[in-house]
Design an enzyme around this catalytic site. Structure first.
Site, mmCIF file in Angstrom:
data_model
loop_
_atom_site.group_PDB
_atom_site.id
_atom_site.type_symbol
_atom_site.label_atom_id
_atom_site.label_comp_id
_atom_site.label_asym_id
_atom_site.label_seq_id
_atom_site.Cartn_x
_atom_site.Cartn_y
_atom_site.Cartn_z
ATOM 1 N N LYS A 162 -8.158 -0.923 -6.988
ATOM 2 C CA LYS A 162 -8.568 -0.153 -5.386
ATOM 3 C C LYS A 162 -9.780 0.463 -5.190
ATOM 4 O O LYS A 162 -10.095 1.184 -6.419
ATOM 5 C CB LYS A 162 -7.231 0.594 -5.344
ATOM 6 C CG LYS A 162 -7.530 1.819 -4.060
ATOM 7 C CD LYS A 162 -7.233 1.143 -2.759
ATOM 8 C CE LYS A 162 -7.421 2.249 -1.733
ATOM 9 N NZ LYS A 162 -6.485 3.376 -1.641
ATOM 10 N N HIS A 174 1.616 5.146 -2.323
ATOM 11 C CA HIS A 174 0.979 5.923 -3.287
ATOM 12 C C HIS A 174 2.381 6.825 -3.713
ATOM 13 O O HIS A 174 2.776 7.887 -3.365
ATOM 14 C CB HIS A 174 0.132 7.239 -2.661
ATOM 15 C CG HIS A 174 -0.947 6.279 -2.179
ATOM 16 N ND1 HIS A 174 -2.085 5.946 -2.680
ATOM 17 C CD2 HIS A 174 -1.371 6.028 -0.609
ATOM 18 C CE1 HIS A 174 -3.127 5.439 -2.026
ATOM 19 N NE2 HIS A 174 -2.637 5.557 -0.728
ATOM 20 N N HIS A 218 0.939 -1.059 -0.194
ATOM 21 C CA HIS A 218 -0.043 0.056 0.116
ATOM 22 C C HIS A 218 0.887 1.238 -0.202
ATOM 23 O O HIS A 218 1.145 1.751 0.971
ATOM 24 C CB HIS A 218 -0.962 0.100 1.357
ATOM 25 C CG HIS A 218 -1.924 0.889 1.127
ATOM 26 N ND1 HIS A 218 -3.336 0.672 1.382
ATOM 27 C CD2 HIS A 218 -2.005 2.410 0.825
ATOM 28 C CE1 HIS A 218 -4.022 1.840 1.255
ATOM 29 N NE2 HIS A 218 -3.121 2.879 0.825
ATOM 30 N N ASP A 275 0.943 2.856 3.288
ATOM 31 C CA ASP A 275 0.237 4.155 2.933
ATOM 32 C C ASP A 275 1.241 5.130 2.627
ATOM 33 O O ASP A 275 1.040 6.368 2.794
ATOM 34 C CB ASP A 275 -0.803 4.742 3.780
ATOM 35 C CG ASP A 275 -1.990 5.163 3.131
ATOM 36 O OD1 ASP A 275 -1.912 5.341 2.104
ATOM 37 O OD2 ASP A 275 -2.956 5.623 4.095
ATOM 38 N N HIS A 331 -10.104 0.006 0.634
ATOM 39 C CA HIS A 331 -10.068 1.093 1.700
ATOM 40 C C HIS A 331 -11.206 1.077 2.590
ATOM 41 O O HIS A 331 -12.143 1.124 1.826
ATOM 42 C CB HIS A 331 -9.796 2.420 1.139
ATOM 43 C CG HIS A 331 -10.182 3.547 1.931
ATOM 44 N ND1 HIS A 331 -9.186 4.222 2.576
ATOM 45 C CD2 HIS A 331 -11.270 3.920 2.241
ATOM 46 C CE1 HIS A 331 -9.586 5.085 3.343
ATOM 47 N NE2 HIS A 331 -10.972 5.009 3.200
ATOM 48 N N HIS A 383 -6.203 -0.552 5.680
ATOM 49 C CA HIS A 383 -6.668 0.013 7.319
ATOM 50 C C HIS A 383 -7.534 -0.850 8.060
ATOM 51 O O HIS A 383 -6.873 -1.387 9.352
ATOM 52 C CB HIS A 383 -7.172 1.291 6.835
ATOM 53 C CG HIS A 383 -6.750 2.059 5.781
ATOM 54 N ND1 HIS A 383 -5.471 2.471 5.752
ATOM 55 C CD2 HIS A 383 -7.314 2.774 4.760
ATOM 56 C CE1 HIS A 383 -5.117 3.221 4.743
ATOM 57 N NE2 HIS A 383 -6.366 3.230 4.005
HETATM 58 ZN ZN LIG Z 1 -3.925 4.931 0.946
#
Ligand SMILES: [Zn+2]
Length: 427
Positions: free
Chosen positions: A215, A87, A85, A344, A256, A276
């Site tokens: 996603k 970005h 995960h 993340d 998510h 998460h």
């Molecule tokens: Zn994320």
């Protein structure tokens, strides 16, 4: 006549080329020991024979005379780490709302190139990029291709294209900045899709343009301008449509999800991973075990000092989630839910990803279990057969650390040697 002779010479030449032995590059990497992540054993010595980017033998008895030697007698080797995960094109901060409208895809890609190199040098040889980039372009698909072509120093990248979100949902690009209508152009192409027909179209469009994972935002979240943090944002029907369409293409779905209702609905719809998973209850645990769903906890986020976000409303949502995230992960570890590693990064600075390990241990994992999340568990989650272990036939994605990570997990925050596909990236 003359032409026939030329043709014969040409065919002969092609034949010679084909029978010529390929001059393979063979490397002999010699280290103090290596961690067999499957058994949890340290094995001495850590000598790995590598050819054409693949591991061909471990601690071999005979070594060819022509090999290139890389001697690292002080190092402990582990398989390259996998973060499920990230970005790549995000460097989150108070400026993020502006960045979304000031940067175009070209800029977003260059940012991604820089971040990808940081991640690789931190020991992450495979990452899954879960959406968010400027505009309609497929930034992470381009990064993945550039990486596989050797144009850039980057991990293997599993791209998601644009994350799916309901209109006004957590991953609707408009929600990162509370923009006026028509400032950004959003549509199923950028992942904003409502209703069964449109979510199917959005999934097909992402896959058509190279997404290898889908996603989607099953619930609200912290970093958007939603009122709630955990409300379910796709109906059960939409969730099922997303998963069954993705699965038709042999593509998994990562959801998510913060709120319990959305978490449980996403699991029942058949998503591969809950990202998460902040408000997991006993029913979620039972469902995850029943469906074989992975949790990607992004746990280090809740251990970080309070950071500056776009505004105070978002800051207080993030603060509100912390204690729930801690409890949920403890519960999941105790119940032996399948857990893959994800951070993340991009929400916090890329390169700090390995701090997740210490958090996982703090929440109740043994160090070897924490290391497995970023190796064999991540590989199994994505059905990657040839990464995640130092094993014959696997990619030579190998990292080196100076201390035994089973005794000091924080040594993974200081990876001193990185090899990807047999090429030394950091030494
Ligand atoms: Zn994320």
């Amino acid at each position: 006549m003359q032409q026939t002779r030329f043709l014969k010479i040409f065919i002969f030449f092609i034949f010679i080329l084909q029978i010529m032995p390929c001059f393979a590059e063979t490397i002999y990497l010699q280290a103090k020991e290596y961690l067999d992540v499957r058994s949890g054993q340290m094995i001495q010595p850590g000598n790995v024979l590598i050819e054409n980017g693949k591991i061909i033998a471990i601690n071999p008895i005979n070594v060819p005379a022509s090999v290139i030697h890389i001697k690292k007698p002080e190092l402990i080797l582990l398989p390259g780490l996998m973060d499920m995960h990230v970005h790549l094109s995000v460097n989150y901060g108070p400026q993020f709302a502006l960045q979304m409208v000031q940067e175009d895809a070209a800029m977003s890609t260059v940012r991604g190139v820089k971040n990808a190199e940081i991640l690789l040098k931190a020991g992450f040889t495979t990452v899954r990029n879960l959406g968010v980039s400027s505009g309609e372009s497929f930034v992470d698909v381009a990064l993945a291709k550039a990486s596989e072509s050797g144009w850039i120093q980057a991990p293997h990248i599993i791209p998601a294209g644009h994350a799916l979100s309901s209109t006004g949902g957590h991953l609707d690009p408009d929600m990162f900045g509370s923009y006026a209508p028509n400032v950004l152009s959003v549509s199923y192409r950028t992942g904003v899709a409502d209703g069964v027909d449109e979510v199917i179209k959005a999934v097909r469009y992402q896959i058509k343009h190279g997404a290898k994972v889908i996603k989607m935002a099953a619930t609200a979240g912290a970093l958007s301008f939603d009122e709630s943090v955990g409300a379910q944002q796709y109906s059960d029907e939409e969730l099922k449509a997303i998963v069954s369409e993705a699965n038709l293409h042999h593509v998994f779905v990562a959801a998510h999800a913060h709120g319990t209702q959305g978490i449980n609905a996403a699991i029942k719809a058949g998503v591969r991973s809950i990202e998460h998973g902040t408000m997991i209850n006993d029913e979620s645990i039972r469902l995850m075990k029943q469906y074989g769903t992975y949790l990607v906890p992004t746990a280090y986020l809740s251990d970080r000092p309070k950071q500056k976000y776009i505004n105070s409303a978002i800051e207080s949502k993030a603060e509100y989630l912390r204690p729930f995230a801690v409890q949920s992960l403890q519960k999941a570890i105790y119940a032996h839910v399948k857990i893959a590693f994800g951070t993340d990064s991009g929400v916090f600075p890329h390169g700090e990803n390995a701090k997740e390990f210490a958090t996982l241990v703090k929440r109740g994992m043994q160090p070897i279990e924490a290391i497995r999340t970023a190796t064999i568990n991540s590989a199994e989650m994505m059905e990657i057969q040839d990464r995640g272990q130092i094993k014959t036939g696997y990619h030579a994605d190998i990292i080196g650390v100076v201390e035994n990570p089973l005794k000091n997990i924080k040594t993974l925050e200081n990876v001193v040697f990185v090899m990807k596909d047999g090429k030394v990236i950091k030494d």
